[in-house]
Design an enzyme around this catalytic site. Structure first.
Site, PDB file in Angstrom:
ATOM      1  N   TYR A  53      89.287 -34.122  19.270  1.00  0.00           N
ATOM      2  CA  TYR A  53      89.038 -34.032  17.650  1.00  0.00           C
ATOM      3  C   TYR A  53      89.865 -35.909  17.523  1.00  0.00           C
ATOM      4  O   TYR A  53      90.868 -36.035  17.441  1.00  0.00           O
ATOM      5  CB  TYR A  53      90.435 -33.538  16.594  1.00  0.00           C
ATOM      6  CG  TYR A  53      89.540 -31.595  16.903  1.00  0.00           C
ATOM      7  CD1 TYR A  53      87.983 -31.843  16.282  1.00  0.00           C
ATOM      8  CD2 TYR A  53      90.718 -30.858  16.893  1.00  0.00           C
ATOM      9  CE1 TYR A  53      87.935 -30.286  16.256  1.00  0.00           C
ATOM     10  CE2 TYR A  53      89.719 -29.358  17.290  1.00  0.00           C
ATOM     11  CZ  TYR A  53      88.926 -29.093  16.611  1.00  0.00           C
ATOM     12  OH  TYR A  53      88.163 -27.618  16.767  1.00  0.00           O
TER      13      TYR A  53
ATOM     14  N   ASP B 125      81.412 -31.378  15.694  1.00  0.00           N
ATOM     15  CA  ASP B 125      80.619 -30.200  14.859  1.00  0.00           C
ATOM     16  C   ASP B 125      81.635 -29.051  13.708  1.00  0.00           C
ATOM     17  O   ASP B 125      81.892 -28.797  12.581  1.00  0.00           O
ATOM     18  CB  ASP B 125      80.330 -28.986  15.940  1.00  0.00           C
ATOM     19  CG  ASP B 125      80.639 -28.012  16.799  1.00  0.00           C
ATOM     20  OD1 ASP B 125      82.482 -28.545  16.438  1.00  0.00           O
ATOM     21  OD2 ASP B 125      80.748 -26.969  17.178  1.00  0.00           O
TER      22      ASP B 125
ATOM     23  N   HIS C 143      80.920 -23.652  17.100  1.00  0.00           N
ATOM     24  CA  HIS C 143      82.500 -23.401  16.565  1.00  0.00           C
ATOM     25  C   HIS C 143      82.874 -22.119  16.600  1.00  0.00           C
ATOM     26  O   HIS C 143      83.470 -21.924  15.798  1.00  0.00           O
ATOM     27  CB  HIS C 143      82.766 -24.404  15.495  1.00  0.00           C
ATOM     28  CG  HIS C 143      84.448 -25.073  15.425  1.00  0.00           C
ATOM     29  ND1 HIS C 143      84.288 -26.398  16.555  1.00  0.00           N
ATOM     30  CD2 HIS C 143      84.995 -24.706  15.747  1.00  0.00           C
ATOM     31  CE1 HIS C 143      86.000 -26.678  16.738  1.00  0.00           C
ATOM     32  NE2 HIS C 143      86.359 -25.679  16.230  1.00  0.00           N
TER      33      HIS C 143
END
Length: 495
Positions: A239, A268, A360
């Site tokens: 991330y 996403d 996700h």
């Protein structure tokens, strides 16, 4: 040395106030007096165990290395003298909330025979917050459920009377040999369901010869996982932080470990989805992870771990950031979270090494497309993508038949996230058992379709007619056109 000093339970129990606070963690006696007010999860959870053994609550949410990260070595007062343990010491603190159990015991592992069984057991035996966090998805759960149902609407076209006595499920993922076209998708905080968490997954993946994706929000650090499985094979889910230097440092650290074979940039998760089941159950505010500054808390929106720990994710991530990641790593780069052929084409033009088609697990944007539909869109609109980079699929994989359908339609491999978390409920053995189940189901599907190697899997193996109408034929809508907002403003001005 002070750290070797034996300390009785009577002595430890005397240090049970905010101004004099000792805790026992894994047999070691630590002085938390100066730290508890700085604790990211608040003082309450520490003071609850002042003068007592806090090993269980600590290990449920923290990596073993966390305590040494935050406390100076001189705060280690000694070790617990186990010969002094008495009945009073063994009692739970008065405010302790016992773990909610819907069933008294987990059934024997050998009685679980598919991925769904692991999910059912987890729903009955995991504590309420763990189940809420793992099982939840965005708003009405439409994408979460469609991920699986769309696989079910694709039919096989089996061929018969072929010699399928021996089948070979081996493949290569990013140049790394794998015994199956299957990897463990990165999923956060596996320690919530078992003390070994991602370590159990790492050991199982090594034993079974598949890759493990490690979440940026893993319960254990990358160094601890590399130590757990020194010959294991991992990729890292990144991330990108608003603080680019923190991300750069983490990327360099991952790249320095030979066990890590690729970096997957998560694309996403521009904003955390509204996961209502997760929000409804309060989170322990001491919850944290070793590779992120994000901290859990409860607020007026609820106690959703996914939302409350997403502050370290940069919503300003753009295609230019691929170059930023490349500057700090020699590893292959994959984009995790592609949901359209248009972005797959941009990824190809950006020169990334692979893409993971994923929504996700339906956890961020409800009614985003099921991943298997996106795979079909690539086949229809951008087949050249398959010649330029590897394509992976996760979200909705529950059966060996799902794996074979994805491979037949061009996927290099598939990932399983939630199911592997549910299997971790049984530790390393549970994860190994689920991998064995998926291997057996895949081999069965291959034999009954008349193929003996993954190279033989092709689109002619499947009938997608029941979902073909869901596959976009172009970037633009087939008939709707954009309404000029300037005209709407003009009309409003006349009113």
């Amino acid at each position: 040395m002070t750290s070797d000093k034996l300390i009785s339970v009577t002595e430890i129990a005397r240090h049970n106030t905010a101004s004099d606070c000792w805790l026992v963690v894994d047999g070691q006696v630590w002085d938390f007096t100066e730290f508890h007010e700085e604790h990211p999860g608040g003082s309450a959870i520490i003071l609850k165990y002042a003068g007592r053994d806090a090993t269980k609550p600590y290990n449920e949410v923290h990596s073993p290395s966390t305590i040494r990260k935050y406390l100076h070595p001189d705060k280690l007062k000694g070790v617990l003298d186990t010969s002094t343990i008495n009945d009073e010491w063994l009692k739970e603190p008065p405010a302790e909330n016992t773990r909610v159990m819907l069933d008294n015991e987990k059934p024997p592992l050998h009685t679980l025979i598919n991925a769904h069984d692991f999910e059912i057991v987890a729903s009955k035996t995991a504590n309420k917050k763990t189940w809420a966090f793992y099982s939840s998805a965005a708003t009405d759960l439409i994408t979460r459920d469609a991920n699986k149902s769309c696989f079910d609407r694709i039919w096989f076209r089996p061929r018969i009377m072929r010699n399928v006595r021996s089948v070979d499920t081996r493949t290569s993922i990013m140049g790394v040999e794998s015994s199956l076209p299957l990897f463990v998708s990165p999923a956060a905080m596996a320690k919530l369901i078992h003390p070994d968490g991602e370590r159990a997954i790492a050991k199982a993946c090594y034993e079974k010869g598949i890759l493990q994706g490690v979440s940026n929000n893993s319960s254990y650090s990358i160094e601890e996982l590399a130590e757990t499985a020194p010959n294991g094979k991992f990729f890292f889910q990144l991330y990108v932080s608003p603080d680019r230097e923190k991300s750069a440092s983490l990327i360099r650290k991952v790249s320095s470990l030979p066990q890590f074979k690729a970096i997957h940039i998560t694309v996403d998760a521009a904003w955390p989805g509204k996961r209502e089941a997760d929000e409804r159950v309060k989170v322990d505010e001491s919850t944290s992870v070793p590779m992120s500054d994000a901290k859990a808390k409860n607020d007026k929106k609820g106690g959703g771990i996914g939302r409350l720990m997403a502050g370290h994710i940069d919503p300003a991530l753009t295609w230019d950031d691929i170059a930023f990641v490349r500057r700090h790593t020699h590893l292959p780069i994959c984009l995790k979270g592609i949901m359209s052929a248009d972005d797959a084409i941009l990824a190809m033009k950006a020169g990334v090494d692979g893409i993971l088609l994923s929504n996700h697990g339906g956890r961020n944007l409800d009614t985003s497309p099921p991943s298997i539909i996106t795979l079909l869109e690539l086949q229809r609109r951008a087949p050249e993508v398959f010649d330029c980079m590897e394509v992976y699929v996760d979200s909705g994989i529950r059966r060996g038949t799902d794996t074979l359908k994805a491979v037949a339609l061009g996927a290099t491999a598939v990932g399983m996230g939630r199911s592997m978390l549910f299997a971790t409920n049984y530790g390393q053995e549970g994860v190994e058992h689920l991998i064995d189940i998926m291997r057996d189901e895949l081999e069965t599907a291959m034999r009954n379709n008349g193929i003996t190697s993954l190279d033989e899997a092709s689109p002619e193996l499947v009938n997608t007619g029941d979902v073909d109408h869901l596959v976009p034929a172009g970037r633009l809508h087939q008939y709707a056109r954009k309404v000029a907002k300037s005209r709407q403003k003009l009309l409003a001005a006349k009113l």
